[in-house]
Design a protein around this motif. Structure first.
Motif, PDB file in Angstrom:
ATOM      1  N   VAL A  32     -29.839  14.735  15.395  1.00  0.00           N
ATOM      2  CA  VAL A  32     -30.553  15.234  16.452  1.00  0.00           C
ATOM      3  C   VAL A  32     -30.823  14.080  17.571  1.00  0.00           C
ATOM      4  CG1 VAL A  32     -32.077  16.554  17.455  1.00  0.00           C
ATOM      5  CG2 VAL A  32     -30.944  17.520  15.534  1.00  0.00           C
ATOM      6  N   LYS A  33     -31.393  13.082  16.702  1.00  0.00           N
ATOM      7  CA  LYS A  33     -31.927  11.719  17.284  1.00  0.00           C
ATOM      8  C   LYS A  33     -31.128  11.245  18.369  1.00  0.00           C
ATOM      9  CE  LYS A  33     -34.512   7.595  15.592  1.00  0.00           C
ATOM     10  NZ  LYS A  33     -34.990   6.702  14.548  1.00  0.00           N
ATOM     11  N   TYR A  34     -29.789  11.140  18.073  1.00  0.00           N
ATOM     12  CA  TYR A  34     -28.947  10.711  19.069  1.00  0.00           C
ATOM     13  C   TYR A  34     -28.116  11.522  19.973  1.00  0.00           C
ATOM     14  CZ  TYR A  34     -29.770   6.514  15.947  1.00  0.00           C
ATOM     15  OH  TYR A  34     -30.536   5.605  15.376  1.00  0.00           O
ATOM     16  N   ALA A  35     -28.527  12.561  20.141  1.00  0.00           N
ATOM     17  CA  ALA A  35     -27.942  13.575  21.047  1.00  0.00           C
ATOM     18  C   ALA A  35     -28.154  13.082  22.365  1.00  0.00           C
ATOM     19  CB  ALA A  35     -28.837  15.005  20.949  1.00  0.00           C
ATOM     20  N   ASP A  36     -29.148  12.407  22.931  1.00  0.00           N
ATOM     21  CA  ASP A  36     -29.183  11.575  24.188  1.00  0.00           C
ATOM     22  C   ASP A  36     -28.636  10.379  24.040  1.00  0.00           C
ATOM     23  OD1 ASP A  36     -29.942  10.151  26.429  1.00  0.00           O
ATOM     24  OD2 ASP A  36     -32.179  10.693  26.367  1.00  0.00           O
ATOM     25  N   PRO A  37     -27.449  10.184  24.998  1.00  0.00           N
ATOM     26  CA  PRO A  37     -26.435   8.970  25.067  1.00  0.00           C
ATOM     27  C   PRO A  37     -27.217   7.612  24.981  1.00  0.00           C
ATOM     28  CG  PRO A  37     -25.879  10.799  26.534  1.00  0.00           C
ATOM     29  CD  PRO A  37     -27.300  11.273  26.207  1.00  0.00           C
ATOM     30  N   GLY A  38     -28.636   7.564  25.560  1.00  0.00           N
ATOM     31  CA  GLY A  38     -29.401   6.486  25.940  1.00  0.00           C
ATOM     32  C   GLY A  38     -30.080   6.211  24.634  1.00  0.00           C
ATOM     33  N   THR A  39     -30.234   7.026  23.611  1.00  0.00           N
ATOM     34  CA  THR A  39     -31.002   6.533  22.590  1.00  0.00           C
ATOM     35  C   THR A  39     -30.249   5.493  21.741  1.00  0.00           C
ATOM     36  OG1 THR A  39     -31.696   8.894  22.305  1.00  0.00           O
ATOM     37  CG2 THR A  39     -31.954   7.784  20.525  1.00  0.00           C
ATOM     38  N   LEU A  40     -29.249   5.302  21.323  1.00  0.00           N
ATOM     39  CA  LEU A  40     -28.499   4.380  20.677  1.00  0.00           C
ATOM     40  C   LEU A  40     -28.764   3.034  21.303  1.00  0.00           C
ATOM     41  CD1 LEU A  40     -26.791   3.914  18.144  1.00  0.00           C
ATOM     42  CD2 LEU A  40     -24.773   3.750  19.781  1.00  0.00           C
ATOM     43  N   TYR A  41     -28.855   2.813  22.578  1.00  0.00           N
ATOM     44  CA  TYR A  41     -29.109   1.408  23.275  1.00  0.00           C
ATOM     45  C   TYR A  41     -30.688   1.261  23.029  1.00  0.00           C
ATOM     46  CZ  TYR A  41     -29.906  -2.134  26.601  1.00  0.00           C
ATOM     47  OH  TYR A  41     -30.157  -3.277  27.094  1.00  0.00           O
ATOM     48  N   GLN A  42     -31.493   2.220  23.061  1.00  0.00           N
ATOM     49  CA  GLN A  42     -32.928   1.869  22.868  1.00  0.00           C
ATOM     50  C   GLN A  42     -33.177   1.735  21.198  1.00  0.00           C
ATOM     51  OE1 GLN A  42     -35.340   1.821  25.154  1.00  0.00           O
ATOM     52  NE2 GLN A  42     -33.619   2.151  26.706  1.00  0.00           N
ATOM     53  N   GLU A  43     -32.598   2.103  20.519  1.00  0.00           N
ATOM     54  CA  GLU A  43     -32.857   2.114  18.883  1.00  0.00           C
ATOM     55  C   GLU A  43     -32.414   0.716  18.843  1.00  0.00           C
ATOM     56  OE1 GLU A  43     -34.285   3.980  16.485  1.00  0.00           O
ATOM     57  OE2 GLU A  43     -35.291   5.018  18.319  1.00  0.00           O
ATOM     58  N   LYS A  44     -31.256   0.080  19.315  1.00  0.00           N
ATOM     59  CA  LYS A  44     -30.876  -1.257  19.216  1.00  0.00           C
ATOM     60  C   LYS A  44     -31.866  -2.374  19.836  1.00  0.00           C
ATOM     61  CE  LYS A  44     -26.896  -4.285  20.339  1.00  0.00           C
ATOM     62  NZ  LYS A  44     -27.496  -5.151  21.154  1.00  0.00           N
ATOM     63  N   LEU A  45     -32.235  -1.955  21.070  1.00  0.00           N
ATOM     64  CA  LEU A  45     -33.196  -2.957  21.325  1.00  0.00           C
ATOM     65  C   LEU A  45     -34.762  -2.959  20.399  1.00  0.00           C
ATOM     66  CD1 LEU A  45     -33.418  -2.262  24.957  1.00  0.00           C
ATOM     67  CD2 LEU A  45     -32.433  -4.165  23.789  1.00  0.00           C
ATOM     68  N   ARG A  46     -35.049  -1.693  20.014  1.00  0.00           N
ATOM     69  CA  ARG A  46     -36.110  -1.578  18.963  1.00  0.00           C
ATOM     70  C   ARG A  46     -36.035  -2.132  17.871  1.00  0.00           C
ATOM     71  NH1 ARG A  46     -37.144   2.763  15.466  1.00  0.00           N
ATOM     72  NH2 ARG A  46     -39.458   3.153  14.975  1.00  0.00           N
ATOM     73  N   GLN A  47     -34.800  -2.287  17.246  1.00  0.00           N
ATOM     74  CA  GLN A  47     -34.514  -2.950  16.027  1.00  0.00           C
ATOM     75  C   GLN A  47     -34.444  -4.652  16.147  1.00  0.00           C
ATOM     76  OE1 GLN A  47     -32.021  -1.068  13.274  1.00  0.00           O
ATOM     77  NE2 GLN A  47     -31.840  -2.894  11.808  1.00  0.00           N
ATOM     78  N   GLU A  48     -33.858  -5.116  17.278  1.00  0.00           N
ATOM     79  CA  GLU A  48     -33.984  -6.311  17.701  1.00  0.00           C
ATOM     80  C   GLU A  48     -35.307  -6.986  17.959  1.00  0.00           C
ATOM     81  OE1 GLU A  48     -31.364  -6.621  20.964  1.00  0.00           O
ATOM     82  OE2 GLU A  48     -29.525  -6.507  19.808  1.00  0.00           O
TER      83      GLU A  48
END
Length: 287
Positions: free
Chosen positions: A224-240
């Motif tokens: 469910v966390k990645y239901a929003d298409p923009g979430t994956l990019y935001q999570e990538k930035l967060r991890q970086e």
């Protein structure tokens, strides 16, 4: 008759570990049948084979496939005082402390921990940006739950329930986070900090679980966390951003939690900074 266990937890608004839980009620006297199979309904979930009423496993009678599982009405012979009963939506339900105690005493460990975390969160109302006020509410509730556990002298999981109390957390925001914490604790990892604040470039990040001294965090990723298409990019930035400050983040999914606890722990050990210690003390009683 009063609703109890998972049924009461659901009425109180708690999250549950499993879909389509059994219906639990309490009654002061025993009956000839402690459980009864309920009519099958299609709710979703894994396929299960529906047997005609009265058919036993292994027979050749015709059957059909349904999505869901067999649900039963489970009657518990328990003396529940009126002080442990409230009403939710007009239904008689065990109170929140009594529901937590019953679940810790009678349910499998993952189910018990998910429900207890969720009920604790409902009662404590923690705010990650303003932590502190929830602590007294947590202490008060756990004291009430502990009293009910100690009064349950004939319940076989009383020792496990008592030992689980210090490991409950109001900071778990989903069943996955609770089950992840359980898997790590069961494997022997030092107790992690839930929702530990890390400030990076003026922003606050809150790994689901963390060992701050090691700059090591674990994040549960549900579908469910990645239901929003923009979430994956935001999570990538967060991890970086976290990696830029020396933090290492391990991502865990439901598939990881369905596997061996040792495999999950191995992934954590591989992310430890060189020369750091991470003593493992397995907690087999959490099974």
């Amino acid at each position: 008759m009063r609703f109890s266990h998972e049924s009461a937890a659901l009425l109180h608004g708690a999250c549950l570990y499993r879909q389509e839980p059994d219906v639990h009620t309490t009654r002061p006297t025993s009956s000839a049948r402690t459980s009864a199979r309920l009519p099958s309904m299609v709710y979703g979930g894994p396929l299960t084979r529906e047997r005609p009423q009265g058919q036993t496993p292994g027979t050749s009678q015709s059957s059909s496939l349904l999505r869901g599982r067999e649900v039963r009405h489970r009657r518990h012979t328990l003396a529940v005082p009126d002080s442990d009963v409230t009403h939710v939506y007009g239904l008689p339900v065990t109170t929140l402390p009594r529901t937590m105690a019953d679940c810790l005493l009678d349910l499998p460990c993952p189910d018990a921990l998910v429900i207890a975390d969720s009920l604790l969160r409902i009662a404590a109302r923690p705010d990650r940006f303003h932590p502190g006020p929830e602590r007294q509410r947590v202490r008060d509730l756990l004291r009430e739950v502990s009293t009910r556990i100690e009064q349950a002298s004939c319940r076989r999981r009383r020792l496990r329930a008592r030992r689980l109390l210090p490991f409950l957390s109001p900071w778990a925001e989903s069943p996955g986070e609770s089950v992840l914490r359980l898997a790590l604790l069961r494997a022997g990892a030092p107790e992690p900090v839930a929702q530990h604040p890390v400030q990076v470039r003026g922003k606050w990040y809150f790994p689901d679980l963390a060992w701050p001294a090691l700059c090591l965090g674990v994040e549960f990723d549900g579908a469910v966390k990645y239901a929003d298409p923009g979430t994956l990019y935001q999570e990538k930035l967060r991890q970086e951003h976290l990696a830029g400050t020396g933090w290492r983040l391990v991502r865990v999914s439901w598939n990881d939690l369905r596997g061996d606890d040792a495999a999950l722990t191995t992934r954590l050990l591989q992310c430890l900074p060189p020369g750091t210690a991470f003593e493992l003390t397995p907690r087999a009683w959490m099974r």
